[in-house]
Write a protein that holds these residues in place. Structure first.
Motif, PDB file in Angstrom:
ATOM      1  N   MET A   8       1.766  -6.962  -6.082  1.00 51.27           N
ATOM      2  CA  MET A   8       0.915  -8.105  -6.395  1.00 51.27           C
ATOM      3  C   MET A   8      -0.560  -7.719  -6.329  1.00 51.27           C
ATOM      4  O   MET A   8      -1.359  -8.116  -7.192  1.00 51.27           O
ATOM      5  CB  MET A   8       1.209  -9.248  -5.423  1.00 51.27           C
ATOM      6  N   MET A   9      -0.940  -6.935  -5.313  1.00 51.40           N
ATOM      7  CA  MET A   9      -2.332  -6.496  -5.192  1.00 51.40           C
ATOM      8  C   MET A   9      -2.721  -5.599  -6.357  1.00 51.40           C
ATOM      9  O   MET A   9      -3.820  -5.719  -6.922  1.00 51.40           O
ATOM     10  CB  MET A   9      -2.541  -5.787  -3.854  1.00 51.40           C
ATOM     11  N   LYS A  10      -1.835  -4.689  -6.710  1.00 49.73           N
ATOM     12  CA  LYS A  10      -2.105  -3.798  -7.848  1.00 49.73           C
ATOM     13  C   LYS A  10      -2.331  -4.603  -9.112  1.00 49.73           C
ATOM     14  O   LYS A  10      -3.292  -4.353  -9.863  1.00 49.73           O
ATOM     15  CB  LYS A  10      -0.936  -2.836  -8.035  1.00 49.73           C
ATOM     16  N   ARG A  11      -1.469  -5.585  -9.358  1.00 50.93           N
ATOM     17  CA  ARG A  11      -1.595  -6.398 -10.566  1.00 50.93           C
ATOM     18  C   ARG A  11      -2.929  -7.133 -10.596  1.00 50.93           C
ATOM     19  O   ARG A  11      -3.620  -7.171 -11.631  1.00 50.93           O
ATOM     20  CB  ARG A  11      -0.438  -7.397 -10.635  1.00 50.93           C
ATOM     21  N   ALA A  13       6.809  -5.428   1.703  1.00 51.72           N
ATOM     22  CA  ALA A  13       5.559  -4.675   1.615  1.00 51.72           C
ATOM     23  C   ALA A  13       5.350  -4.171   0.185  1.00 51.72           C
ATOM     24  O   ALA A  13       4.239  -4.234  -0.359  1.00 51.72           O
ATOM     25  CB  ALA A  13       5.581  -3.508   2.593  1.00 51.72           C
ATOM     26  N   LYS A  14       6.416  -3.690  -0.426  1.00 45.68           N
ATOM     27  CA  LYS A  14       6.321  -3.213  -1.814  1.00 45.68           C
ATOM     28  C   LYS A  14       5.992  -4.358  -2.773  1.00 45.68           C
ATOM     29  O   LYS A  14       5.227  -4.184  -3.728  1.00 45.68           O
ATOM     30  CB  LYS A  14       7.633  -2.538  -2.216  1.00 45.68           C
ATOM     31  N   GLN A  15       6.556  -5.532  -2.499  1.00 41.79           N
ATOM     32  CA  GLN A  15       6.240  -6.699  -3.325  1.00 41.79           C
ATOM     33  C   GLN A  15       4.763  -7.064  -3.201  1.00 41.79           C
ATOM     34  O   GLN A  15       4.095  -7.351  -4.199  1.00 41.79           O
ATOM     35  CB  GLN A  15       7.122  -7.884  -2.906  1.00 41.79           C
ATOM     36  N   ARG A  16       4.250  -7.053  -1.982  1.00 37.93           N
ATOM     37  CA  ARG A  16       2.835  -7.406  -1.778  1.00 37.93           C
ATOM     38  C   ARG A  16       1.912  -6.375  -2.430  1.00 37.93           C
ATOM     39  O   ARG A  16       0.898  -6.743  -3.034  1.00 37.93           O
ATOM     40  CB  ARG A  16       2.542  -7.543  -0.281  1.00 37.93           C
ATOM     41  N   PHE A  33      -0.493  -8.448   3.839  1.00 36.67           N
ATOM     42  CA  PHE A  33      -1.148  -7.729   2.756  1.00 36.67           C
ATOM     43  C   PHE A  33      -2.133  -6.684   3.305  1.00 36.67           C
ATOM     44  O   PHE A  33      -2.161  -5.538   2.850  1.00 36.67           O
ATOM     45  CB  PHE A  33      -1.910  -8.694   1.846  1.00 36.67           C
ATOM     46  N   GLY A  34      -2.942  -7.111   4.286  1.00 38.01           N
ATOM     47  CA  GLY A  34      -3.952  -6.210   4.834  1.00 38.01           C
ATOM     48  C   GLY A  34      -3.354  -4.978   5.475  1.00 38.01           C
ATOM     49  O   GLY A  34      -3.842  -3.856   5.289  1.00 38.01           O
ATOM     50  N   LYS A  35      -2.285  -5.158   6.230  1.00 39.83           N
ATOM     51  CA  LYS A  35      -1.638  -4.024   6.898  1.00 39.83           C
ATOM     52  C   LYS A  35      -0.990  -3.087   5.888  1.00 39.83           C
ATOM     53  O   LYS A  35      -1.031  -1.861   6.033  1.00 39.83           O
ATOM     54  CB  LYS A  35      -0.600  -4.528   7.894  1.00 39.83           C
ATOM     55  N   ASP A  36      -0.396  -3.652   4.841  1.00 33.66           N
ATOM     56  CA  ASP A  36       0.226  -2.823   3.793  1.00 33.66           C
ATOM     57  C   ASP A  36      -0.829  -1.975   3.084  1.00 33.66           C
ATOM     58  O   ASP A  36      -0.635  -0.775   2.858  1.00 33.66           O
ATOM     59  CB  ASP A  36       0.931  -3.713   2.764  1.00 33.66           C
TER      60      ASP A  36
END
Length: 257
Positions: free
Chosen positions: A244-247, A238-241, A211-214
């Motif tokens: 999830m962060m955006k949500r 990466a797109k999935q993570r 997550f952090g690297k993405d």
């Protein structure tokens, strides 16, 4: 009913039900994520079909204006260490007249002169009288900057007039936000000023290798969440993570805007 009273009543009825919002990111400590927060706010508003104007006033780093998708207007508020009053007045007139929500990203170098000028000139009350709600977003972060950012939050909370609302972003990127074994909501600065807060938004300390690297890659390239998810440079997971962060972040923003 007298003519004057009727006129005042008619004018009040013509006002919008709730004031438009001016989101201003303020924190005297540099490098703690102010531009990131401004970009998240703008992205949230755009995603929810709310017209938004972005203004980048950081005199050192033009981070927000580097996001092509946000079309931010750059405005230099400083000449040396002094406020450029002409440009500041231009910004305030824009804030009052713009028929949209406004997100203002401000740098650490201009924090003191800008906040002083705002307080001296009663900007928050002026905006409120113009049916524009000032929402000040400030950052508290973990790691070495925790005490500096706590002090910045405390000073803002004490100085801003009641007409301004406040949101604290807890940025855990640099470490857990803990001092003397206490979390932010257990700290004295929070208890003294919690009546001023509209809410809290937490940016979690994600796993650095995934997550952090993405997130870092997205921010370095000054991409929005949607741009990153659409980019071939990001893999499927990466797109999935990022989704999830955006949500997670957007669901929290929804509670404070």
């Amino acid at each position: 009913m007298t003519t004057k009273v009727k006129q005042a009543t008619d004018e009040a009825a013509a006002l919008p039900e709730s004031p438009s919002q001016i989101h201003m990111t303020l924190q005297g400590k540099g490098g703690v994520g102010k531009s990131m927060i401004s970009s998240f706010l703008a992205q949230y508003l755009i995603t929810h079909n709310r017209p938004v104007t972005c203004i980048d006033t950081d005199p050192v780093n033009d981070t927000l204006s580097g996001y092509g998708a946000l079309n931010a207007r750059r405005l230099d508020l400083l000449q040396g260490n002094q406020i450029n009053t002409r440009n500041f007045d231009t910004m305030i007139e824009l804030l009052v007249s713009e028929d949209a929500s406004v997100v203002v990203d401000n740098g650490a170098a201009s924090f003191l002169p800008l906040t002083s000028y705002m307080l001296e000139n009663g900007v928050a009350d002026l905006l409120a009288a113009s049916r524009r709600q000032l929402v000040v977003h400030t950052v508290v972060t973990g790691g070495q900057a925790i005490m500096d950012t706590l002090t910045g939050f405390d000073q803002l909370a004490r100085q801003l007039p009641e007409s301004a609302q406040m949101v604290v972003w807890l940025n855990e990127y640099f470490g857990d936000i803990v001092a003397d074994g206490k979390s932010f909501e257990e700290m004295k600065a929070y208890h003294l000023n919690r009546h001023r807060l509209k809410g809290l938004v937490k940016i979690k300390r994600y796993t650095s290798e995934t997550f952090g690297k993405d997130m870092e890659m997205m921010l370095d390239r000054k991409l929005t969440f949607d741009e990153a998810v659409s980019s071939p440079d990001f893999g499927l997971m990466a797109k999935q993570r990022l989704t999830m962060m955006k949500r997670d972040i957007f669901n929290q923003i929804a509670l404070v805007v």
